[in-house]
Design a protein around this motif. Structure first.
Motif, PDB file in Angstrom:
ATOM      1  N   VAL A  39       0.860  -1.192   0.000  1.00 40.18           N
ATOM      2  CA  VAL A  39       0.000   0.000   0.000  1.00 40.18           C
ATOM      3  C   VAL A  39       0.893   1.238   0.000  1.00 40.18           C
ATOM      4  CG1 VAL A  39      -1.853   1.262   1.177  1.00 40.18           C
ATOM      5  CG2 VAL A  39      -1.801  -1.240   1.275  1.00 40.18           C
ATOM      6  N   LEU A  40       0.619   2.129  -0.951  1.00 35.27           N
ATOM      7  CA  LEU A  40       1.387   3.363  -1.113  1.00 35.27           C
ATOM      8  C   LEU A  40       0.480   4.569  -0.896  1.00 35.27           C
ATOM      9  CD1 LEU A  40       3.094   2.459  -4.514  1.00 35.27           C
ATOM     10  CD2 LEU A  40       4.043   2.114  -2.240  1.00 35.27           C
ATOM     11  N   ARG A  41       1.051   5.618  -0.323  1.00 35.83           N
ATOM     12  CA  ARG A  41       0.364   6.906  -0.246  1.00 35.83           C
ATOM     13  C   ARG A  41       1.356   7.945  -0.724  1.00 35.83           C
ATOM     14  NH1 ARG A  41      -1.302  11.048   3.930  1.00 35.83           N
ATOM     15  NH2 ARG A  41      -3.037  12.054   2.871  1.00 35.83           N
ATOM     16  N   ASN A  42       0.963   8.709  -1.729  1.00 40.04           N
ATOM     17  CA  ASN A  42       1.873   9.666  -2.358  1.00 40.04           C
ATOM     18  C   ASN A  42       3.163   8.974  -2.791  1.00 40.04           C
ATOM     19  OD1 ASN A  42       0.110  11.894  -1.985  1.00 40.04           O
ATOM     20  ND2 ASN A  42       0.802  12.095   0.123  1.00 40.04           N
ATOM     21  N   ASP A  43       3.038   7.750  -3.306  1.00 41.93           N
ATOM     22  CA  ASP A  43       4.147   6.937  -3.806  1.00 41.93           C
ATOM     23  C   ASP A  43       5.144   6.531  -2.722  1.00 41.93           C
ATOM     24  OD1 ASP A  43       3.160   6.951  -6.439  1.00 41.93           O
ATOM     25  OD2 ASP A  43       4.072   8.913  -6.804  1.00 41.93           O
ATOM     26  N   VAL A  44       4.723   6.576  -1.466  1.00 44.98           N
ATOM     27  CA  VAL A  44       5.563   6.147  -0.341  1.00 44.98           C
ATOM     28  C   VAL A  44       4.870   4.948   0.320  1.00 44.98           C
ATOM     29  CG1 VAL A  44       6.513   6.814   1.905  1.00 44.98           C
ATOM     30  CG2 VAL A  44       6.433   8.490   0.046  1.00 44.98           C
ATOM     31  N   VAL A  45       5.644   3.921   0.648  1.00 49.02           N
ATOM     32  CA  VAL A  45       5.085   2.714   1.268  1.00 49.02           C
ATOM     33  C   VAL A  45       4.531   3.049   2.653  1.00 49.02           C
ATOM     34  CG1 VAL A  45       5.603   0.397   2.141  1.00 49.02           C
ATOM     35  CG2 VAL A  45       6.673   1.197   0.021  1.00 49.02           C
ATOM     36  N   ILE A  46       3.243   2.724   2.851  1.00 47.12           N
ATOM     37  CA  ILE A  46       2.665   2.878   4.193  1.00 47.12           C
ATOM     38  C   ILE A  46       2.307   1.520   4.798  1.00 47.12           C
ATOM     39  CG2 ILE A  46       1.864   5.243   3.850  1.00 47.12           C
ATOM     40  CD1 ILE A  46      -0.988   4.126   3.488  1.00 47.12           C
ATOM     41  N   ARG A  47       2.307   0.467   3.974  1.00 45.95           N
ATOM     42  CA  ARG A  47       2.092  -0.884   4.482  1.00 45.95           C
ATOM     43  C   ARG A  47       2.799  -1.858   3.558  1.00 45.95           C
ATOM     44  NH1 ARG A  47      -2.332  -2.747   7.537  1.00 45.95           N
ATOM     45  NH2 ARG A  47      -2.097  -0.722   8.533  1.00 45.95           N
ATOM     46  N   HIS A  48       3.657  -2.693   4.131  1.00 45.26           N
ATOM     47  CA  HIS A  48       4.356  -3.708   3.342  1.00 45.26           C
ATOM     48  C   HIS A  48       3.375  -4.787   2.893  1.00 45.26           C
ATOM     49  CE1 HIS A  48       7.786  -1.871   5.416  1.00 45.26           C
ATOM     50  NE2 HIS A  48       8.493  -2.317   4.395  1.00 45.26           N
ATOM     51  N   GLY A  49       3.661  -5.364   1.727  1.00 51.51           N
ATOM     52  CA  GLY A  49       2.857  -6.471   1.243  1.00 51.51           C
ATOM     53  C   GLY A  49       3.246  -7.754   1.957  1.00 51.51           C
ATOM     54  N   LYS A  50       2.371  -8.734   1.896  1.00 48.38           N
ATOM     55  CA  LYS A  50       2.650 -10.056   2.457  1.00 48.38           C
ATOM     56  C   LYS A  50       2.462 -11.052   1.324  1.00 48.38           C
ATOM     57  CE  LYS A  50       1.288  -8.841   7.103  1.00 48.38           C
ATOM     58  NZ  LYS A  50       0.390  -9.078   8.239  1.00 48.38           N
ATOM     59  N   ILE A  51       3.497 -11.863   1.099  1.00 42.78           N
ATOM     60  CA  ILE A  51       3.510 -12.730  -0.080  1.00 42.78           C
ATOM     61  C   ILE A  51       3.974 -14.149   0.231  1.00 42.78           C
ATOM     62  CG2 ILE A  51       3.920 -10.803  -1.667  1.00 42.78           C
ATOM     63  CD1 ILE A  51       6.904 -11.756  -1.738  1.00 42.78           C
ATOM     64  N   VAL A  52       3.712 -15.040  -0.731  1.00 38.24           N
ATOM     65  CA  VAL A  52       4.264 -16.393  -0.737  1.00 38.24           C
ATOM     66  C   VAL A  52       5.083 -16.489  -2.020  1.00 38.24           C
ATOM     67  CG1 VAL A  52       3.741 -18.865  -0.878  1.00 38.24           C
ATOM     68  CG2 VAL A  52       2.314 -17.352   0.543  1.00 38.24           C
ATOM     69  N   THR A  53       6.296 -17.001  -1.897  1.00 33.60           N
ATOM     70  CA  THR A  53       7.163 -17.126  -3.065  1.00 33.60           C
ATOM     71  C   THR A  53       7.338 -18.592  -3.456  1.00 33.60           C
ATOM     72  OG1 THR A  53       9.151 -17.190  -1.690  1.00 33.60           O
ATOM     73  CG2 THR A  53       8.485 -15.032  -2.550  1.00 33.60           C
ATOM     74  N   GLN A  54       7.727 -18.761  -4.702  1.00 33.42           N
ATOM     75  CA  GLN A  54       8.104 -20.085  -5.213  1.00 33.42           C
ATOM     76  C   GLN A  54       9.572 -19.996  -5.581  1.00 33.42           C
ATOM     77  OE1 GLN A  54       5.575 -22.157  -8.104  1.00 33.42           O
ATOM     78  NE2 GLN A  54       7.399 -22.257  -9.385  1.00 33.42           N
ATOM     79  N   VAL A  55      10.374 -20.854  -4.960  1.00 29.16           N
ATOM     80  CA  VAL A  55      11.817 -20.814  -5.192  1.00 29.16           C
ATOM     81  C   VAL A  55      12.230 -21.972  -6.100  1.00 29.16           C
ATOM     82  CG1 VAL A  55      12.305 -19.654  -3.005  1.00 29.16           C
ATOM     83  CG2 VAL A  55      12.302 -22.126  -3.080  1.00 29.16           C
ATOM     84  N   PRO A  56      13.285 -21.775  -6.890  1.00 32.92           N
ATOM     85  CA  PRO A  56      13.757 -22.847  -7.779  1.00 32.92           C
ATOM     86  C   PRO A  56      14.161 -24.080  -6.990  1.00 32.92           C
ATOM     87  CG  PRO A  56      14.799 -20.764  -8.327  1.00 32.92           C
ATOM     88  CD  PRO A  56      14.066 -20.552  -7.033  1.00 32.92           C
ATOM     89  N   ARG A  57      13.942 -25.222  -7.601  1.00 32.13           N
ATOM     90  CA  ARG A  57      14.349 -26.491  -6.985  1.00 32.13           C
ATOM     91  C   ARG A  57      15.861 -26.546  -6.838  1.00 32.13           C
ATOM     92  NH1 ARG A  57      12.155 -31.572 -10.064  1.00 32.13           N
ATOM     93  NH2 ARG A  57      12.218 -29.889 -11.536  1.00 32.13           N
ATOM     94  N   ASN A  58      16.579 -26.091  -7.872  1.00 28.77           N
ATOM     95  CA  ASN A  58      18.040 -26.053  -7.866  1.00 28.77           C
ATOM     96  C   ASN A  58      18.484 -24.622  -8.159  1.00 28.77           C
ATOM     97  OD1 ASN A  58      18.351 -28.917  -7.539  1.00 28.77           O
ATOM     98  ND2 ASN A  58      17.697 -29.117  -9.666  1.00 28.77           N
ATOM     99  N   PRO A  59      18.437 -23.765  -7.148  1.00 33.10           N
ATOM    100  CA  PRO A  59      18.773 -22.360  -7.387  1.00 33.10           C
ATOM    101  C   PRO A  59      20.238 -22.190  -7.752  1.00 33.10           C
ATOM    102  CG  PRO A  59      18.523 -22.770  -5.040  1.00 33.10           C
ATOM    103  CD  PRO A  59      18.126 -24.031  -5.758  1.00 33.10           C
ATOM    104  N   PRO A  60      20.533 -21.173  -8.604  1.00 35.28           N
ATOM    105  CA  PRO A  60      21.912 -20.921  -9.002  1.00 35.28           C
ATOM    106  C   PRO A  60      22.790 -20.494  -7.829  1.00 35.28           C
ATOM    107  CG  PRO A  60      20.441 -19.240  -9.866  1.00 35.28           C
ATOM    108  CD  PRO A  60      19.595 -20.284  -9.234  1.00 35.28           C
TER     109      PRO A  60
END
Length: 129
Positions: A98-119
């Motif tokens: 969430v941004l207000r005047n292009d400044v973050v006022i609330r961080h997002g919450k996410i789930v990521t998918q990571v490579p099986r064999n990361p570099p």
């Protein structure tokens, strides 16, 4: 009787809460497209978005984007890819940035998918214990 306009004060935290709930409602309405009786709810979402835009508040859905360690997000969980994906991808957006005047006022919450064999393991997101 005169029509007086009163100014209302609302904190950034409260406006961020409203933005997140608006985003959630919009996600639900979008996932139920084509079903009857959603028109009023869709219009309500649009009005809330217009209000937020007038307050210069926007939400950013990060679903489908490549994860970057510099993002203003909290990684809630990471799952391992079952294919040869090489990038760390955002596969679920629990709540938007969430941004207000292009400044973050609330961080997002996410789930990521990571490579099986990361570099290299130096850029993998980690979840708190």
């Amino acid at each position: 009787m005169k029509n007086k306009k009163a100014e209302i004060t609302i904190s950034e935290s409260e406006i961020a809460d409203l933005a997140i709930e608006c985003w959630r409602m919009k996600q639900w309405v979008t996932s139920h497209e084509g079903k009857q009786k959603l028109g009023a709810l869709r219009r309500s979402c649009q009005k809330m978005e217009q209000f937020l835009a007038a307050c210069r508040v926007e939400f950013v859905d990060l679903l489908g984007r490549e994860y970057d360690a510099g993002m203003s997000v909290e990684v809630i969980d990471s799952i391992t890819a079952d294919d040869d994906t090489r990038a760390i991808m955002i596969v679920e957006c629990i709540s938007p940035l969430v941004l207000r005047n292009d400044v973050v006022i609330r961080h997002g919450k996410i789930v990521t998918q990571v490579p099986r064999n990361p570099p290299g393991n130096d850029n993998l997101p980690t979840c708190p214990p």
